[in-house]
Scaffold this motif. Sequence first.
Motif, PDB file in Angstrom:
ATOM      1  N   ILE A 202      17.619 -24.921-122.994  1.00  0.00           N
ATOM      2  CA  ILE A 202      18.773 -24.091-123.331  1.00  0.00           C
ATOM      3  C   ILE A 202      19.861 -24.891-124.057  1.00  0.00           C
ATOM      4  O   ILE A 202      20.438 -24.440-125.033  1.00  0.00           O
ATOM      5  N   SER A 203      20.106 -26.112-123.592  1.00  0.00           N
ATOM      6  CA  SER A 203      21.215 -26.888-124.159  1.00  0.00           C
ATOM      7  C   SER A 203      20.856 -27.641-125.441  1.00  0.00           C
ATOM      8  O   SER A 203      21.702 -27.798-126.321  1.00  0.00           O
ATOM      9  N   TYR A 204      19.628 -28.152-125.524  1.00  0.00           N
ATOM     10  CA  TYR A 204      19.286 -29.006-126.675  1.00  0.00           C
ATOM     11  C   TYR A 204      18.053 -28.536-127.429  1.00  0.00           C
ATOM     12  O   TYR A 204      17.630 -29.162-128.394  1.00  0.00           O
ATOM     13  N   GLY A 205      17.449 -27.432-126.962  1.00  0.00           N
ATOM     14  CA  GLY A 205      16.201 -26.981-127.569  1.00  0.00           C
ATOM     15  C   GLY A 205      16.397 -26.387-128.944  1.00  0.00           C
ATOM     16  O   GLY A 205      17.487 -25.945-129.311  1.00  0.00           O
ATOM     17  N   CYS A 206      15.318 -26.402-129.719  1.00  0.00           N
ATOM     18  CA  CYS A 206      15.330 -25.796-131.041  1.00  0.00           C
ATOM     19  C   CYS A 206      13.882 -25.478-131.413  1.00  0.00           C
ATOM     20  O   CYS A 206      12.979 -26.257-131.107  1.00  0.00           O
TER      21      CYS A 206
ATOM     22  N   ILE B 255      16.541 -31.020-136.421  1.00  0.00           N
ATOM     23  CA  ILE B 255      17.192 -32.032-135.591  1.00  0.00           C
ATOM     24  C   ILE B 255      17.209 -33.375-136.315  1.00  0.00           C
ATOM     25  O   ILE B 255      16.178 -33.869-136.770  1.00  0.00           O
ATOM     26  N   GLU B 256      18.386 -33.929-136.410  1.00  0.00           N
ATOM     27  CA  GLU B 256      18.565 -35.237-137.045  1.00  0.00           C
ATOM     28  C   GLU B 256      17.747 -36.306-136.330  1.00  0.00           C
ATOM     29  O   GLU B 256      17.753 -36.347-135.094  1.00  0.00           O
ATOM     30  N   ALA B 257      17.105 -37.157-137.092  1.00  0.00           N
ATOM     31  CA  ALA B 257      16.349 -38.257-136.483  1.00  0.00           C
ATOM     32  C   ALA B 257      17.312 -39.168-135.717  1.00  0.00           C
ATOM     33  O   ALA B 257      18.471 -39.341-136.118  1.00  0.00           O
TER      34      ALA B 257
ATOM     35  N   PRO C 258      16.043 -41.601-121.799  1.00  0.00           N
ATOM     36  CA  PRO C 258      16.407 -40.939-123.056  1.00  0.00           C
ATOM     37  C   PRO C 258      15.151 -40.636-123.889  1.00  0.00           C
ATOM     38  O   PRO C 258      14.212 -41.432-123.891  1.00  0.00           O
ATOM     39  N   ILE C 259      15.156 -39.476-124.545  1.00  0.00           N
ATOM     40  CA  ILE C 259      14.100 -39.210-125.535  1.00  0.00           C
ATOM     41  C   ILE C 259      14.768 -38.671-126.789  1.00  0.00           C
ATOM     42  O   ILE C 259      15.920 -38.224-126.748  1.00  0.00           O
ATOM     43  N   GLU C 260      14.043 -38.713-127.878  1.00  0.00           N
ATOM     44  CA  GLU C 260      14.593 -38.139-129.114  1.00  0.00           C
ATOM     45  C   GLU C 260      14.622 -36.623-128.985  1.00  0.00           C
ATOM     46  O   GLU C 260      13.641 -36.012-128.562  1.00  0.00           O
ATOM     47  N   GLN C 261      15.743 -36.045-129.365  1.00  0.00           N
ATOM     48  CA  GLN C 261      15.868 -34.585-129.313  1.00  0.00           C
ATOM     49  C   GLN C 261      14.804 -33.931-130.196  1.00  0.00           C
ATOM     50  O   GLN C 261      14.335 -32.824-129.937  1.00  0.00           O
ATOM     51  N   HIS C 262      14.424 -34.636-131.241  1.00  0.00           N
ATOM     52  CA  HIS C 262      13.392 -34.165-132.156  1.00  0.00           C
ATOM     53  C   HIS C 262      12.060 -33.936-131.423  1.00  0.00           C
ATOM     54  O   HIS C 262      11.329 -32.969-131.695  1.00  0.00           O
ATOM     55  N   VAL C 263      11.770 -34.817-130.462  1.00  0.00           N
ATOM     56  CA  VAL C 263      10.533 -34.697-129.682  1.00  0.00           C
ATOM     57  C   VAL C 263      10.588 -33.434-128.821  1.00  0.00           C
ATOM     58  O   VAL C 263       9.626 -32.655-128.745  1.00  0.00           O
TER      59      VAL C 263
END
Length: 222
Positions: free
Chosen positions: A72-76, A82-84, A100-105
């Motif tokens: 919900i907060s960071y999904g896409c 999503i910026e690398a 931490p993980i990359e939001q892109h992942v």
Amino acid sequence: MSLLPAQAVLTPDEKGLGCLLIDLGGGTTDLALFYDGAIRHTAVIGLGGSNVTHDLAIGLHTPLEAAEELKISYGCAVADRIEAGKMVEVPGVGGRDAKPIEQHVLASMIEARMEEIFTMVYRESKKNLFTDLIAGGVVLTGGGALLEGVVELTERIFEMPARIGVPRGLVGLRDDVEDPRYATAVGLVLQSREQKDSDRVEEPHLFGKISAPMKRWFGEFF
Ligand SMILES: Nc1ncnc2c1ncn2[C@@H]1O[C@H](COP(=O)(O)OP(=O)(O)OP(=O)(O)O)[C@@H](O)[C@H]1O
Ligand SMILES: [Mg+2]
């Protein structure tokens, strides 16, 4: 699929021109094809938002509640947006440290499942030879319609315009009810208003489908 969300979100134009309504729920994804003002085909796909959340929980080794929150907060639904290098904290299971993980992942995992769901819906529409008839495009309702990027992903897969359907048509509707999650509930109110007192047999059954938070504002309409 019940006709309730359609009553609340589709315009007469859309119903006339032909459109595909997709209700992105938790457990299922429901579709309804309209053409010439009437519903022509409905189907239920046994996948929904909870599958997305499960994928994240398993893939990221995080509790389900954390996976839901991350979605919900960071999904896409479109990972390319999503910026690398952007990172998000993923809580660990059983008291393990957050990582931490990359939001892109995160977005890639969501995109994969959403793409699968939309492809199933697309095939179902195509199989019934209706895709060429839906000049009115695709309308999304349900909680999954709130996912970032979901309109873009829909347009990519269906190759037609898509929009989020927020419930309309109730005079005095509170602003916070204009949310795709409440399409079914508002459809129910609209239908009930149209019905004569003699024809209310189905209501207890339909009420069972409405989740608790919605019942709060329901009192205002009955
Ligand atoms: N902001 C958001 N971003 C992404 N997904 C969301 C968001 N808000 C809710 N959802 C998802 O929407 C789903 C629930 O949608 P909805 O409330 O329409 O389902 P439901 O009607 O209770 O379920 P069903 O239709 O399967 O019976 C959940 O999977 C939830 O994670
Ligand atoms: Mg639903």
